[in-house]
Design a protein around this motif. Sequence first.
Motif, short mmCIF file in Angstrom:
data_model
loop_
_atom_site.label_atom_id
_atom_site.label_comp_id
_atom_site.label_asym_id
_atom_site.label_seq_id
_atom_site.Cartn_x
_atom_site.Cartn_y
_atom_site.Cartn_z
N SER A 1 0.83 -1.21 0.00
CA SER A 1 0.00 0.00 0.00
C SER A 1 0.86 1.25 0.00
O SER A 1 0.58 2.22 -0.73
CB SER A 1 -0.93 0.00 1.22
N LEU A 2 1.92 1.27 0.81
CA LEU A 2 2.83 2.41 0.82
C LEU A 2 3.50 2.60 -0.54
O LEU A 2 3.66 3.73 -1.02
CB LEU A 2 3.89 2.21 1.90
N THR A 3 3.87 1.49 -1.17
CA THR A 3 4.53 1.56 -2.48
C THR A 3 3.56 2.02 -3.55
O THR A 3 3.92 2.84 -4.42
CB THR A 3 5.13 0.20 -2.84
N LEU A 4 2.35 1.53 -3.51
CA LEU A 4 1.35 1.96 -4.49
C LEU A 4 1.09 3.46 -4.37
O LEU A 4 1.05 4.17 -5.39
CB LEU A 4 0.06 1.18 -4.30
N ARG A 5 0.93 3.94 -3.15
CA ARG A 5 0.69 5.38 -2.98
C ARG A 5 1.87 6.18 -3.52
O ARG A 5 1.68 7.23 -4.16
CB ARG A 5 0.44 5.71 -1.51
N ALA A 6 3.07 5.69 -3.29
CA ALA A 6 4.25 6.40 -3.81
C ALA A 6 4.23 6.46 -5.33
O ALA A 6 4.56 7.49 -5.93
CB ALA A 6 5.51 5.70 -3.32
N GLN A 7 3.83 5.36 -5.99
CA GLN A 7 3.77 5.36 -7.45
C GLN A 7 2.70 6.32 -7.96
O GLN A 7 2.91 7.05 -8.93
CB GLN A 7 3.51 3.95 -7.97
N PHE A 8 1.54 6.32 -7.32
CA PHE A 8 0.48 7.26 -7.73
C PHE A 8 0.97 8.70 -7.59
O PHE A 8 0.78 9.53 -8.49
CB PHE A 8 -0.78 7.05 -6.89
N TYR A 9 1.63 9.01 -6.47
CA TYR A 9 2.09 10.37 -6.27
C TYR A 9 3.24 10.74 -7.21
O TYR A 9 3.34 11.88 -7.67
CB TYR A 9 2.49 10.60 -4.81
N LEU A 10 4.13 9.80 -7.49
CA LEU A 10 5.18 10.08 -8.46
C LEU A 10 4.58 10.51 -9.79
O LEU A 10 5.02 11.50 -10.40
CB LEU A 10 6.07 8.85 -8.66
N GLU A 11 3.58 9.77 -10.25
CA GLU A 11 2.97 10.11 -11.54
C GLU A 11 2.27 11.46 -11.49
O GLU A 11 2.34 12.25 -12.45
CB GLU A 11 1.99 9.01 -11.95
N LEU A 12 1.60 11.75 -10.40
CA LEU A 12 0.95 13.05 -10.27
C LEU A 12 1.96 14.19 -10.25
O LEU A 12 1.81 15.20 -10.96
CB LEU A 12 0.10 13.08 -8.99
N VAL A 13 3.01 14.04 -9.47
CA VAL A 13 3.97 15.13 -9.30
C VAL A 13 4.79 15.35 -10.56
O VAL A 13 5.03 16.50 -10.95
CB VAL A 13 4.88 14.85 -8.09
N ARG A 14 5.23 14.27 -11.23
CA ARG A 14 6.08 14.50 -12.39
C ARG A 14 5.30 15.07 -13.57
O ARG A 14 5.88 15.62 -14.50
CB ARG A 14 6.82 13.24 -12.79
N ASN A 15 3.97 14.98 -13.52
CA ASN A 15 3.15 15.57 -14.58
C ASN A 15 2.57 16.92 -14.20
O ASN A 15 2.43 17.79 -15.08
CB ASN A 15 2.02 14.61 -14.95
N TRP A 16 2.23 17.13 -12.92
CA TRP A 16 1.55 18.37 -12.54
C TRP A 16 2.31 19.20 -11.52
O TRP A 16 1.87 20.30 -11.19
CB TRP A 16 0.15 18.05 -12.01
N GLY A 17 3.43 18.73 -11.00
CA GLY A 17 4.20 19.53 -10.05
C GLY A 17 3.56 19.55 -8.68
O GLY A 17 3.20 18.52 -8.12
N ASP A 18 3.43 20.75 -8.10
CA ASP A 18 2.79 20.88 -6.79
C ASP A 18 1.30 20.57 -6.93
O ASP A 18 0.61 21.12 -7.80
CB ASP A 18 2.97 22.31 -6.26
N ILE A 19 0.81 19.71 -6.05
CA ILE A 19 -0.58 19.25 -6.13
C ILE A 19 -1.14 19.10 -4.71
O ILE A 19 -0.39 19.00 -3.75
CB ILE A 19 -0.67 17.88 -6.83
N PRO A 20 -2.46 19.08 -4.56
CA PRO A 20 -3.02 18.68 -3.27
C PRO A 20 -2.57 17.26 -2.93
O PRO A 20 -2.57 16.39 -3.80
CB PRO A 20 -4.53 18.75 -3.50
N ALA A 21 -2.18 17.04 -1.69
CA ALA A 21 -1.59 15.74 -1.34
C ALA A 21 -2.16 15.20 -0.04
O ALA A 21 -1.54 15.34 1.03
CB ALA A 21 -0.08 15.85 -1.27
N PRO A 22 -3.33 14.58 -0.09
CA PRO A 22 -3.85 13.95 1.13
C PRO A 22 -3.08 12.68 1.46
O PRO A 22 -2.83 11.86 0.57
CB PRO A 22 -5.30 13.63 0.76
N PHE A 23 -2.71 12.52 2.71
CA PHE A 23 -2.04 11.30 3.15
C PHE A 23 -2.89 10.52 4.16
O PHE A 23 -2.38 9.66 4.86
CB PHE A 23 -0.67 11.62 3.73
#
Length: 586
Positions: free
Chosen positions: A150-172
């Motif tokens: 689960s931790l790894t999946l969340r990291a992959q989702f956030y990597l894709e969001l950040v490398r495409n959109w930069g600063d984003i809302p980030a609920p943890f």
Amino acid sequence: MKKRLLYIIIALSGILGIASCEKYLNLAPPSAFDENYVFSNVPNATSAVLGAYDRLAGLQAYGSRLSLIYPYDSDEMVGVLNGTSPDNSSRDFSRYNLQPSNAQLTLPFEQLYAGVERANICIKNIPSMELYKNGTTQQQTSLKRLYGESLTLRAQFYLELVRNWGDIPAPFKPAIDLDNVFLEKTDRDSIYDKILDDLAVASELLPWRTTVPSDERITKGAAKALRARIALYRAGYSLRRDSRIMERRPDSLKYYKIVRDECADLMDHRDQHTLNPNIQAVFKEGIDSYKIDPYGEVMFEVAMARETDSNIGYYDGPRFYVPGNTALLGNGQIRIVPTYFYAFDSLDTRRDVTTAPYYNSPEYYKNVQTLVNMTSGKFRSDWITPRLSSSIQATGINWPLIRFSDVLLMFAEAENVINNGPTAKAITAFEEIRKRAFGGNVSLIGVTPTTKDGFFKALVNERFFEFGGEGIRKYDLIRWNLINQKILETRANLTKMRLRQAPYNNLPQYIYYKPSLSTVVIAGSLYKPTPIVAPVGFTRVNWIISLTDVFITNVAQLFQPNKNELLPLPQSAIDSNPKLKQDYGY
């Protein structure tokens, strides 16, 4: 056959309160009763985690958009070529003519956030389960793995969001636990730092590949390799909101050390992950045959279901026929930039794995195409086994996220930065990739540079050749702050090629191939002028002469530096969250 992840899509409206079409962060909160039920035993918790895996798959994620549209154009390949007008969809995406209303923005953005939410629910609940601390040894081991996944999946989702959109809302944490679901943008550095810490935890919880059944579930190697990749992004250049220019943070060395350490540990576990001796086998006998790579080179791949999840090999790659259907199928939409094809050494085995200069006949004979219609080759339809038998576009081909060759090259890159030049270990890692590419013939790999700048340039080129068509190149160029330079160089070199100027002045304007064969047989050479006398029994095809000013102009046509390194937020996200606004000149 490959053991497929069985995506158990829970009745999410009643259990987890998530649907794939939910608007960004507009998620119905789950009830406490439902969470308690889902996370009451290992099978139910496993189903919840598999539901998070599911958001990696499908056409709005790595089954199409994130793998086949978002990574292009670059200096290796181009996406859908222009029609007569903007389409506010995939063509405009490839040309960097992006508007917030582009049709390819909203659903991938929402699906990535749905993945974050599903992972957040699992991350919250799994460690709180009674069985996590007091269950049997087997139950505790299983739940720790699920937590690490689960931790790894969340990291992959956030990597894709950040490398495409930069600063984003980030609920943890799950939406139900947020004081306000209308979140402001979070600085990407803090997001990266959080998921780097998460992955350090995950790698301690996850098993090594050979200790568990062979399937696409995340193991220790995947988490460590992903941590190295994210650290490279954290260390690299990024388009910043405040300055609106590409910048690298002054603490980058810290993150290169993370890259080096994670990769070094993986390189010390060659019993778990190593190179497949044959680069073609990674794809033809592995991914395209629905099989797990026996060497563990493919460390993290997105599982897809045939006729359901993935357009890989249909949208891209050479076109084809299926029995009982007279129509030519496939889109052939990922085209090879001609200068990329000719950047390869003619003896580099990766050239003919990465590029496919033909379409398939109904008999699967190879009909060679013009140079500008050459397609990407790693997921080609004629390598898919068993062969496609219907016109349904969903091939079910998995998407490889990280291969061990990336570990070797990330290690070499980090060593070069940390030591102000390549160490012996960096050179060995680099040359291991080169040796495989040339079939083990050391005499063909050339001399490896030993200066920092020279070695870096060699790495830039090696990653170019190694990862073509795998959705990596554009993002590499961005983190190196080289994308604008490489786009301009590509257009300039294409113009030289069209005008028959050096170093392209001896290339053939036309080529001749032997028809009705299951392999490509060319008369003469791809590196020498066209034969004066047409060979008997061969068919002529336009080659260099097919390259036009229109094609050259199309390559990343409207790219603007210090803007197009990132995407605009989808208009739907702006409309649904009053705290968000466009940045970066959109």
